[in-house]
Design a protein around this motif. Structure first.
Motif, short mmCIF file in Angstrom:
data_model
loop_
_atom_site.label_atom_id
_atom_site.label_comp_id
_atom_site.label_asym_id
_atom_site.label_seq_id
_atom_site.Cartn_x
_atom_site.Cartn_y
_atom_site.Cartn_z
N TYR A 40 0.83 -1.21 0.00
CA TYR A 40 0.00 0.00 0.00
C TYR A 40 0.86 1.27 0.00
O TYR A 40 0.37 2.35 -0.29
N ARG A 306 -10.49 0.94 4.30
CA ARG A 306 -10.94 1.35 2.97
C ARG A 306 -12.16 2.25 3.05
O ARG A 306 -12.69 2.69 2.03
N THR A 338 -4.23 -4.39 3.70
CA THR A 338 -4.34 -4.83 2.31
C THR A 338 -3.77 -3.78 1.36
O THR A 338 -3.70 -2.58 1.69
N PRO A 339 -3.33 -4.20 0.16
CA PRO A 339 -2.64 -3.27 -0.75
C PRO A 339 -3.48 -2.09 -1.22
O PRO A 339 -2.93 -1.08 -1.64
N GLU A 340 -4.81 -2.20 -1.16
CA GLU A 340 -5.67 -1.15 -1.70
C GLU A 340 -5.81 0.06 -0.78
O GLU A 340 -6.37 1.09 -1.18
N VAL A 341 -5.33 -0.06 0.46
CA VAL A 341 -5.54 0.99 1.46
C VAL A 341 -4.74 2.24 1.12
O VAL A 341 -3.58 2.17 0.71
N GLU A 342 -5.37 3.40 1.28
CA GLU A 342 -4.69 4.69 1.10
C GLU A 342 -3.80 4.96 2.32
O GLU A 342 -4.27 4.88 3.46
#
Length: 363
Positions: A40, A306, A338-342
């Motif tokens: 991330y 998220r 998780t990789p999608e987190v800002e």
């Protein structure tokens, strides 16, 4: 094994994480995040690109140090965790670990037979796994006492899951079948792994780790009796071995068994200092179950990150309200980020935990 490198590092400036693990009062709730060094973060992705591969990143002490420290430059975290992988031990056993793009870990030589298991031996910590200890020493030096450093390993059960299956799985049925059909063989494998994990964590302690964590990622796949026989038994064996070591016995040990909250009471009796808790149990219920015998770490659902900042703050406060104004809480996610987190959402969480923790202590 001497601890000369660690002895030369600066005194610890922020000890609230270690104090919480000892169930001592802290000025606010400490926080770190599982997989806090990860995809991330754009800087992590850039370093991995320079390393050429995940294994190139994990097996290079300078790169491992660099990515370990990256989240501490962005966020006011209370602990660093060694950047490595839970499968370093089976890799050092010669099983041919690789990471296929989008498919996760693969072993070229899975362990399926008595002959396969007989060939396994505890790896040489100054040989095949020296790169891990070199990374620990370098990170401790570079931290310069900023926050404590957590060393870690996969649990014997979780390592066996990958070693027998040969890759990731939803149920790891191949190892389960071994446990049912050939329990003596399964126990032989798990005992070898428990001795390996204990040696690995002792070596990390000697290199400078200040807390140790055992990730039992797949313990929750087991039913009540098998969990005790094939997972908890061997984590307890590791904890016992660490307590017999003059250096490692001084370090708090955290057990994290995902999906196994029904076993908190038994896990608390293992001799560990703390239990990691996932989001499938109310943290207040978990605190009452362990009755103050161990600290607790957790347990925000990673998916909350998220959401928008208002939701993140609200859900963080809900976790802390559930635990209450009691010593012994380390805030964390219930599993890895998780990789999608800002990244900005992680900052919101860290700042809110510290701010609200101070409010709770003010009464």
């Amino acid at each position: 094994m001497a601890r000369t490198d660690a002895d030369m590092t600066a005194p610890l400036k922020n000890d609230r994480f270690l104090r919480a693990l000892r169930r001592e009062p802290t000025d606010t709730t400490p926080i770190w995040v599982m997989r806090q060094a990860g995809r991330y973060l754009p800087e992590y992705r850039a370093t991995r690109e320079r390393a050429g591969s995940f294994m190139g990143l994990a097996q290079n002490p300078e790169f491992a140090c660099e990515v370990t420290l990256q989240p501490l430059e962005r966020f006011d975290l209370d602990a660093a965790i060694l950047f490595s992988d839970i499968l370093t031990i089976p890799d050092a056993m010669g099983l041919g670990l690789s990471f296929a793009q989008g498919e996760g870990p693969q072993f070229a030589r899975p362990v399926r037979s008595a002959a396969d298991i007989a060939r396994l031996a505890v790896p040489d910590m100054d040989g095949e796994l020296r790169y891990v200890m070199d990374a620990v020493r370098l990170i401790r030096r570079e931290l310069d006492g900023r926050v404590p450093l957590i060393g870690f390993s996969g649990s014997p059960w979780t390592l066996a899951c990958y070693m027998v299956e040969g890759h990731g799985s939803r149920d790891f049925a191949t190892l389960k079948a071994m446990c049912w059909n050939e329990p003596t063989l399964a126990h032989r494998l798990l005992d070898t792994l428990a001795r390996s994990v204990a040696a690995y964590l002792r070596a990390q302690a000697a290199a400078g780790a200040q807390a140790l964590m055992i990730f039992d990622t797949w313990g929750g796949l087991l039913g009540p009796a098998p969990f005790g026989e094939f997972s908890l038994r061997y984590m307890s064996q590791v904890v016992c071995a660490l307590q017999a070591d003059p250096v490692a016995r001084e370090l708090p040990v955290i057990l994290f068994s995902k999906g196994a909250h029904l076993h908190l009471v038994e896990m608390a009796a293992s001799g560990c200092a703390a239990l990691g808790v996932d989001w499938t149990i109310d943290l207040g219920d978990a605190r009452r179950a362990v009755a103050g015998k161990v600290a607790l770490q957790g347990n925000l659902d990673p998916a909350v990150l998220r959401s928008n900042p208002q939701v993140i703050r609200r859900e963080a406060r809900a976790v802390m309200d559930s635990y209450g104004n009691h010593p012994g809480h380390v805030f964390n996610l219930g599993h890895g980020i998780t990789p999608e987190v800002e990244p900005e959402h992680v900052k919101v969480l860290v700042d809110e935990v510290h701010a609200y923790g101070r409010q709770l202590r003010a009464g």
